[in-house]
Design an enzyme around this catalytic site. Sequence first.
Site, PDB file in Angstrom:
ATOM      1  CG  PHE A 257     -13.784  74.399  -6.580  1.00  0.00           C
ATOM      2  CD1 PHE A 257     -13.969  75.703  -6.165  1.00  0.00           C
ATOM      3  CD2 PHE A 257     -12.501  73.964  -6.871  1.00  0.00           C
ATOM      4  CE1 PHE A 257     -12.883  76.572  -6.040  1.00  0.00           C
ATOM      5  CE2 PHE A 257     -11.409  74.821  -6.744  1.00  0.00           C
ATOM      6  CZ  PHE A 257     -11.606  76.129  -6.325  1.00  0.00           C
TER       7      PHE A 257
ATOM      8  CB  SER B 215     -16.603  64.286  -6.227  1.00  0.00           C
ATOM      9  OG  SER B 215     -17.864  63.989  -5.695  1.00  0.00           O
ATOM     10  N   PRO B 216     -14.927  63.987  -9.573  1.00  0.00           N
ATOM     11  CG  PRO B 216     -15.055  63.319 -11.816  1.00  0.00           C
ATOM     12  CD  PRO B 216     -15.736  63.145 -10.491  1.00  0.00           C
ATOM     13  CG  LEU B 217     -15.771  67.615 -13.123  1.00  0.00           C
ATOM     14  CD1 LEU B 217     -16.928  67.947 -14.059  1.00  0.00           C
ATOM     15  CD2 LEU B 217     -14.445  68.025 -13.757  1.00  0.00           C
TER      16      LEU B 217
ATOM     17  CE1 TYR C  84     -25.014  57.575  -4.204  1.00  0.00           C
ATOM     18  CE2 TYR C  84     -24.993  56.762  -6.443  1.00  0.00           C
ATOM     19  CZ  TYR C  84     -24.318  57.100  -5.296  1.00  0.00           C
ATOM     20  OH  TYR C  84     -22.953  56.972  -5.229  1.00  0.00           O
TER      21      TYR C  84
ATOM     22  NE  ARG D 298     -18.225  66.325  -2.486  1.00  0.00           N
ATOM     23  CZ  ARG D 298     -18.804  65.121  -2.402  1.00  0.00           C
ATOM     24  NH1 ARG D 298     -19.984  64.935  -2.935  1.00  0.00           N
ATOM     25  NH2 ARG D 298     -18.204  64.119  -1.789  1.00  0.00           N
TER      26      ARG D 298
END
Length: 333
Positions: free
Chosen positions: A211, A205-207, A55, A209
């Site tokens: 969306f 990425s539970p959301l 990162y 990304r």
Amino acid sequence: MQTRKIGPFEVSAIGLGCMNLSHAYGVPPSAEEGERVLLAALDAGETLFDTAALYGFGANEQLVGRVLKPHRQRITLCSKGGMGGVKGDDGVVRRVIDGRPETLRSNCEDSLRRLGTDVIDLYYLHRWDKKVPIEDSIGAMSRLVEEGKVRALGLSEVSAATVRRAHAVHPIAAVQTEYSLWTRNPEIAVLAACREIGAAFVAFSPLARAFLTGVLTDVGSLDAKDIRRPMPRFSPENYALNLKLLPPFEALAREAGCTPAQLALVWLLQQGPDIIPIPGTTRVDHLRENLAAADLKLDASVIARAGELINQSTVIGNRYAAQATQEVDTEEF
């Protein structure tokens, strides 16, 4: 806030994915803004912080290390090796997957230096380098545990078979893979493998990304370097079709008395007590909204309806483009 277990650690039920404070979604926030998010997470009771050598090619570890070093005993610090930035002969730094034992040792030592700590609580193999037997990579990482540089080991984006092979070499405390309403791949086999060996499942990425937050309505506005641009689900054509899923989902969230992001996070939390979402954000208000989901109790019928609205059968487009798909080891529907 609720707590959950990763190996020997008791952590907040929702952790913080630190990636987008330095990397991935267009121009990252300033160091000062990143510091505000990290300290707000700490103040709100978040104790699980997830970073990686990749990162920002080390910049994220430096930020996390500098800001959280005074609070080191209060947190569970996670990082990853085996994928990072390597400078080529042309002077350009490029992402390289390298799971050789000597590289993993070097990666870990570099991460310890950037993080300003003597030990990493949970150290993941960021990607399985398919040119190197998983047994060799995990064997090298197990020696880092023996030397006290790492407390527990994890894997990222791997199949159930690879989890079992790795666990036969050294106990695996956590497996990290994308998991959300719109990415159900872990349900094929990896979740079962984690439960078989007693590993926690960390959902990045539970959301989806952004969306599932409902705020990303125009993918044409994404920065040229945003990692979502080549992802098939975010192509203009596919995304326009996927957006049709949001109005009924948003209506369900209103009915439940929460935001769409909170509904998505509660759905994940209710898939099992061993699942720990790590949403990322660059905004303190969104951070607090996400963390509040840990204390929400939603009716099982609401959770079921959310899963019926958005799932692998209703979402259009693959998760990754061809190159990234080849680099991971996860099962696909």
